[in-house]
Design an enzyme around this catalytic site. Structure first.
Site, PDB file in Angstrom:
ATOM      1  CG  ASP A 155      -1.947  -1.057   1.249  1.00 54.41           C
ATOM      2  OD1 ASP A 155      -2.138  -1.694   0.197  1.00 54.41           O
ATOM      3  OD2 ASP A 155      -2.551  -1.273   2.311  1.00 54.41           O
ATOM      4  NE  ARG A 156       0.718   8.376  -1.897  1.00 55.56           N
ATOM      5  CZ  ARG A 156       0.398   9.311  -2.756  1.00 55.56           C
ATOM      6  NH1 ARG A 156      -0.629   9.154  -3.549  1.00 55.56           N
ATOM      7  NH2 ARG A 156       1.104  10.415  -2.831  1.00 55.56           N
TER       8      ARG A 156
END
Length: 340
Positions: A155-156
């Protein structure tokens, strides 16, 4: 997943999820195999890809997984989760990379929080893929050209270790290990609340949230896609628990969704855990959490077989400075609360 700057009604930044296509079977269409029906309805997606999506449980019929041979019925509601449309090229950018290991077949890098793994709708610059294309020539182009060498993702706002393939052979071999769940990924997560048990497992299907379609959620048995997360408490720190987490499946936002579902959201997770932030009673810690700028989730260890030599490789990554600082503050505040 990728963040395109979309905000929810409360103002938190939401991460872009794969595109969801929904179709309903009409009476004249009934009786067809599911894979054949979807190949006709989704003409831009190949039958091979459709079958793969069905096997990955990315296709739900009336909110339940199905087999490619399932015969569709009139009125069936079918949801298909598709990756966001890729852009055509990745532009090399001179972005610094922290390379932990590299040889002729692969490299292992540390992704910082805030960096998207590869370009997609709404994000075309500043990604790990852009950086890789600048630093390394001839990365594996297996799959989509938008993801050169990319075998798996984070995930970012999750930091930590990623393996990247440099050749097509390495890409195929690594992808096979991931498919067979032979790759071991371990995360460090600081969660709100004191876990009651030293060790535990969360086995609960994960699917699209029934009302907030930009989010994922734990779904009833038989719905969504199977997901299993193991965890072990490394340390209890006041009102927090520091966990070592091992996801045995790779569902979107799996660790964050699973931990929130048992009442222990990851510190700083504004998407899934904001409603439980009030459980942090210490004003200093609550303030620090609100200004952390990310969630406290770090992919600190990665184990896999080398695609050529088959030697077992094992890499670790230290916590980033901002997470170490928060951990130090939590320990300090917990110590100050102990009776003298």
């Amino acid at each position: 997943m990728m963040d395109t700057g979309t905000s929810d009604p409360k103002g938190s930044v939401m991460e872009r999820l794969p595109e969801m296509r929904t179709v309903q079977v009409s009476a004249p269409e009934a009786g067809q195999r599911l894979d054949v029906y979807l190949t006709r309805v989704l003409a831009e997606v190949s039958r091979t890809r459709i079958r793969a999506l069905i096997e990955e449980q990315a296709v739900l019929v009336n909110d339940r997984p199905a087999k490619p041979s399932y015969k569709v019925r009139a009125g069936d509601r079918i949801e298909v989760e598709l990756p966001p449309p890729p852009v055509l090229t990745v532009h090399p950018e001179p972005i610094p990379l922290t390379i932990v290991y590299e040889d002729d077949d692969l490299l292992v890098v540390e992704k910082p929080a805030g960096m998207v793994v590869h370009p997609g709708a709404g994000v075309s610059r500043g990604t790990l893929a852009n950086a890789l294309c600048f630093h390394i020539q001839g990365l594996s182009a297996r799959g989509e050209t938008i993801r050169p060498g990319i075998v798996h993702r984070l995930d970012r706002e999750t930091s930590g270790l990623l393996v990247v393939a440099k050749t097509t052979g390495a890409h195929d071999a690594l992808a096979e290990q991931f498919s067979r769940r032979e790759v071991q990924k371990f995360y460090l997560a600081l969660v709100i609340g004191r876990m009651a048990e030293r060790e535990g497992r969360i086995a609960a299907p994960i699917g699209r949230h029934p009302t907030h379609r930009t989010m994922m959620a734990v779904r009833p048995d038989g719905h969504g896609r199977e997901a299993l997360t193991l965890y072990r408490v490394r340390e209890w720190i006041g009102d927090f628990s520091l966990l070592e987490v091992e996801p045995r499946t790779g569902r979107t936002h799996q660790i964050r969704v699973h931990l929130t579902s048992i009442g222990h959201p990851v510190v700083g997770d504004a998407v899934y855990g904001r409603a439980l932030w009030t459980k942090v009673k210490d004003p200093a810690l609550r303030h620090a959490m609100m200004h952390l700028g990310r969630h406290f989730l770090h992919a600190y260890r990665l184990r896999f077989r080398h695609p050529r030599s088959e030697e077992m490789l094992d890499f670790t990554s230290p916590l980033p400075e901002e997470l170490e600082a928060f951990l130090a503050l939590a320990r300090e505040r917990a110590e100050s609360e102990k009776p003298r």
